[in-house]
Write a protein that holds these residues in place. Structure first.
Motif, short mmCIF file in Angstrom:
data_model
loop_
_atom_site.label_atom_id
_atom_site.label_comp_id
_atom_site.label_asym_id
_atom_site.label_seq_id
_atom_site.Cartn_x
_atom_site.Cartn_y
_atom_site.Cartn_z
N VAL A 218 0.84 -1.21 0.00
CA VAL A 218 0.00 0.00 0.00
C VAL A 218 0.86 1.24 0.00
CG1 VAL A 218 -1.72 1.28 1.31
CG2 VAL A 218 -1.96 -1.18 1.04
N GLY A 219 1.92 1.21 0.78
CA GLY A 219 2.81 2.39 0.84
C GLY A 219 3.53 2.64 -0.49
N GLY A 220 3.99 1.56 -1.11
CA GLY A 220 4.66 1.72 -2.42
C GLY A 220 3.73 2.26 -3.46
N GLY A 221 2.47 1.78 -3.48
CA GLY A 221 1.49 2.28 -4.43
C GLY A 221 1.22 3.76 -4.22
N ALA A 222 1.10 4.14 -2.96
CA ALA A 222 0.82 5.55 -2.67
C ALA A 222 1.97 6.44 -3.16
CB ALA A 222 0.60 5.71 -1.17
N VAL A 223 3.20 5.98 -2.97
CA VAL A 223 4.36 6.78 -3.44
C VAL A 223 4.36 6.88 -4.97
CG1 VAL A 223 6.88 6.81 -3.57
CG2 VAL A 223 5.71 6.23 -1.41
N TYR A 224 4.04 5.79 -5.64
CA TYR A 224 4.04 5.76 -7.09
C TYR A 224 3.03 6.74 -7.65
CZ TYR A 224 3.29 4.03 -11.84
OH TYR A 224 3.13 3.94 -13.21
N PHE A 225 1.80 6.65 -7.17
CA PHE A 225 0.78 7.57 -7.67
C PHE A 225 1.09 9.02 -7.33
CE2 PHE A 225 -1.76 3.61 -7.68
CZ PHE A 225 -2.21 3.67 -8.99
N GLY A 226 1.72 9.22 -6.24
CA GLY A 226 2.07 10.60 -5.87
C GLY A 226 3.12 11.18 -6.83
N MET A 227 4.09 10.38 -7.21
CA MET A 227 5.14 10.87 -8.10
C MET A 227 4.56 11.13 -9.48
SD MET A 227 8.37 8.44 -7.01
CE MET A 227 9.41 9.26 -8.25
N ARG A 228 3.65 10.33 -9.97
CA ARG A 228 3.05 10.56 -11.27
C ARG A 228 2.27 11.85 -11.28
NH1 ARG A 228 0.06 5.70 -14.10
NH2 ARG A 228 -0.01 7.39 -15.64
N ARG A 229 1.57 12.11 -10.25
CA ARG A 229 0.78 13.34 -10.21
C ARG A 229 1.71 14.55 -10.19
NH1 ARG A 229 -3.84 13.14 -5.80
NH2 ARG A 229 -4.25 15.14 -6.90
N ARG A 230 2.80 14.44 -9.48
CA ARG A 230 3.75 15.57 -9.49
C ARG A 230 4.34 15.79 -10.90
NH1 ARG A 230 7.33 14.85 -4.00
NH2 ARG A 230 5.60 15.25 -2.53
N GLY A 231 4.66 14.65 -11.61
CA GLY A 231 5.25 14.79 -12.96
C GLY A 231 4.25 15.39 -13.93
N ALA A 232 3.04 15.06 -13.85
CA ALA A 232 2.01 15.60 -14.72
C ALA A 232 1.86 17.09 -14.52
CB ALA A 232 0.69 14.90 -14.49
N LYS A 233 1.91 17.55 -13.33
CA LYS A 233 1.77 18.97 -13.06
C LYS A 233 2.98 19.74 -13.57
CE LYS A 233 -1.19 18.57 -9.01
NZ LYS A 233 -1.31 18.84 -7.58
N THR A 234 4.15 19.15 -13.47
CA THR A 234 5.36 19.83 -13.92
C THR A 234 5.37 19.96 -15.43
OG1 THR A 234 6.56 18.91 -12.03
CG2 THR A 234 7.89 19.73 -13.84
N GLY A 235 4.94 18.95 -16.15
CA GLY A 235 4.93 19.01 -17.63
C GLY A 235 3.92 19.99 -18.16
N SER A 236 2.90 20.20 -17.54
CA SER A 236 1.91 21.15 -17.98
C SER A 236 2.33 22.56 -17.73
CB SER A 236 0.55 20.84 -17.27
OG SER A 236 0.71 20.99 -15.88
#
Length: 236
Positions: A218-236
């Protein structure tokens, strides 16, 4: 005249003899009716375990007599038991001499009545029975109340060895006092380590490992989804 005088003298003589005879007969019969030694009797009896000698006087003329009793030994007076006066009756008047007689003893009973009986003995002499008077036995003392309720040693022993009320209470409650009462120098086990000493079906090691693995996923999944959301915001 001479014949008449002779007849008169003969008549006087006959009357005189008749009167004298009648007086003699009356005197003798009077003495017999007044008092006679045959009217006295004696016997040895028992009264309440004690011996006594009873003399009976059946002289209905009411003459006062003096009775004396002696203990005999080989035909001679050994001891004077006593002396009493008695006035006879037709039914029989009795006097009693207290004498703890022995079996087969002989007693002489003498009677004296003035003008009638001059110190005559009752014949034959009195001989006591062959069996002595039975002594009365004293009643056995009754047991006191303390003796009747006093238990025997065998009955008191279990009561003395029985446990005290506090001991009985502790035994009935099921507490194991001896184990906790014994001091020990070994360190006591920690509360959290109590399950580590248990083995088999009581062990929780597998459950703890499963929960830990799930938390890692559960912790690894939460970290993964958090990093993707940060990358999406940075590219936009």
């Amino acid at each position: 005249m001479s014949i008449s005088r002779r007849n008169a003298r003969r008549s006087v003589r006959v009357l005189g003899l008749a009167s004298a005879s009648a007086a003699l007969v009356l005197g003798i019969s009077g003495q017999a009716l007044a008092c006679n030694i045959s009217e006295f009797s004696a016997e040895a009896v028992c009264n309440g375990g004690k011996g006594s000698i009873v003399v009976t006087d059946k002289d209905f003329s009411g003459q006062k007599a003096t009775v004396t009793v002696y203990l005999e030994n080989n035909g001679a007076d050994e001891k004077k038991i006593g002396e009493q006066e008695v006035t006879g009756t037709k039914a029989g008047a009795q006097i009693t001499f207290d004498e703890d007689w022995k079996p087969g003893a002989t007693y002489r009973v003498s009677v004296n009545v003035p003008r009638f009986i001059k110190n005559k003995d009752i014949t034959p002499n009195l001989t006591t029975p062959a069996t002595a008077c039975a002594k009365e036995e004293a009643p056995a003392p009754s047991a006191s109340a303390s003796e009747t309720v006093k238990p025997s040693p065998s009955e008191t022993k279990p009561a003395e060895e029985s446990a005290s009320p506090s001991d009985s209470a502790s035994e009935s409650s099921g507490a194991v006092a001896p184990a906790s009462a014994v001091p020990s120098n070994a360190p006591s086990a920690a509360i959290g380590d109590s399950n580590l000493a248990e083995t088999g079906a009581n062990s929780n090691t597998g459950l703890i490992a499963g929960v830990a693995g799930a938390l890692v996923v559960v912790g690894g999944g939460a970290v993964y989804f958090g990093m993707r959301r940060r990358g999406a915001k940075t590219g936009s």
